[in-house]
Enzyme design. Structure first.
Site, mmCIF file in Angstrom:
data_model
loop_
_atom_site.group_PDB
_atom_site.id
_atom_site.type_symbol
_atom_site.label_atom_id
_atom_site.label_comp_id
_atom_site.label_asym_id
_atom_site.label_seq_id
_atom_site.Cartn_x
_atom_site.Cartn_y
_atom_site.Cartn_z
ATOM 1 N N ILE A 128 0.728 -1.135 0.092
ATOM 2 C CA ILE A 128 -0.127 -0.142 0.140
ATOM 3 C C ILE A 128 0.747 1.176 -0.024
ATOM 4 O O ILE A 128 1.708 1.425 0.981
ATOM 5 C CB ILE A 128 -0.980 -0.083 1.380
ATOM 6 N N ASP A 129 0.738 2.083 -0.977
ATOM 7 C CA ASP A 129 1.325 3.422 -1.104
ATOM 8 C C ASP A 129 0.517 4.559 -0.465
ATOM 9 O O ASP A 129 -0.739 4.627 -0.550
ATOM 10 C CB ASP A 129 1.453 3.645 -2.602
ATOM 11 N N ILE A 130 1.128 5.239 0.480
ATOM 12 C CA ILE A 130 0.547 6.267 1.267
ATOM 13 C C ILE A 130 1.265 7.501 1.272
ATOM 14 O O ILE A 130 2.347 7.603 0.986
ATOM 15 C CB ILE A 130 0.551 5.684 2.801
ATOM 16 N N PHE A 140 -2.394 5.980 -1.966
ATOM 17 C CA PHE A 140 -2.103 6.493 -2.979
ATOM 18 C C PHE A 140 -2.279 5.591 -4.261
ATOM 19 O O PHE A 140 -1.611 4.531 -4.242
ATOM 20 C CB PHE A 140 -0.715 7.242 -2.818
#
Length: 251
Positions: A128-130, A140
């Site tokens: 998970i990109d944040i 994101f």
């Protein structure tokens, strides 16, 4: 004693090793096979490989190429990029990948549930990109490069129900800057799940790894730190050894 994990994260684009800043401006680094060989010599314990173009350009995984890389590795290798179905996961495991990282397909909870039930929770990593905006942590979309309205805590809450055994959390605004881990946010994220979490983005030094481990994180990944001697300097593959290695792993 349970040892901490310190993991080089290698990015691929067009089968070449690259490094990004804030998920942009991929810069050519070198040949992935030679890089793996160097990490072998440094007794690296684990490596993650992410192909950053396969899903973005809707390309199929090049299994023969991935197998040729993994065949050089003396350590466990995780792979992510371009995974479309369970057969892709199965093929990656068959050629030697120990864990499979899934990012874009993680919005499909039915797929994640099937992947976990088929291959086991210890095999599937959800990446998970944040981005942090104020006090909130948002997900994101690395393809559209748009910050979603979805908050990280809501996404992890749903994925926990799918039985996910490990998460890879990527700090977009820290990527490639070697500015230090965001320890405060890491502490907040650790409260969201009992599953293993690997944090990536911002590692500035071996001391930074050590200090971040002391805050409660048990698994850290880094790209630039293990690729460059210092920010914007020439390539120098490196990895903690001797007393440094023992200090971090046993913190």
């Amino acid at each position: 004693m349970s040892l901490n994990r310190i993991i080089p994260l290698l990015l691929l684009e067009e089968n070449k090793l690259v490094k990004t800043k804030k998920f942009s401006e991929p810069k050519y680094i070198g040949d992935p096979k030679n890089t793996i060989k160097l990490f072998n010599e440094m007794n690296c314990s684990e490596i993650m490989i992410i192909d950053i173009e396969k899903t973005k350009k809707n390309k199929n995984i090049e299994f023969n190429f991935i197998e040729s890389i993994i065949s050089e590795a003396f350590m466990p290798v995780s792979y992510g990029g371009g995974i479309k179905n369970l057969n892709d996961i199965n093929e990656l495991i068959k050629i030697g990948c120990e864990k499979i990282s899934i990012n874009y397909k993680s919005d499909d909870h039915e797929f994640i549930e099937k992947a976990v039930s088929t291959f086991g929770s210890s095999t599937i990593i959800v990446s998970i990109d944040i981005k942090k905006i104020g006090s909130d942590i948002f997900c994101f979309d690395y393809i559209s490069k748009i910050t979603k309205k979805e908050k990280l805590n809501d996404k992890i809450k749903e994925l926990n129900k799918c039985g996910v055994g490990e998460y890879l959390i990527n700090f977009v605004d820290k990527d490639g800057l070697m500015s230090g881990f965001d320890r405060e946010t890491i502490g907040e994220i650790l409260k969201l799940t009992n599953s293993q979490i690997t944090f990536c983005g911002g590692a500035s030094s071996y001391d930074d790894l050590y200090e971040t481990i002391l805050t409660g994180a048990t698994s850290l990944a880094a790209g630039s730190l293990f690729i460059y001697q210092s920010l914007d300097s020439g390539v120098l593959i490196n990895y903690p050894d001797g007393n440094e290695y023992t200090k971090i792993l046993e913190a």
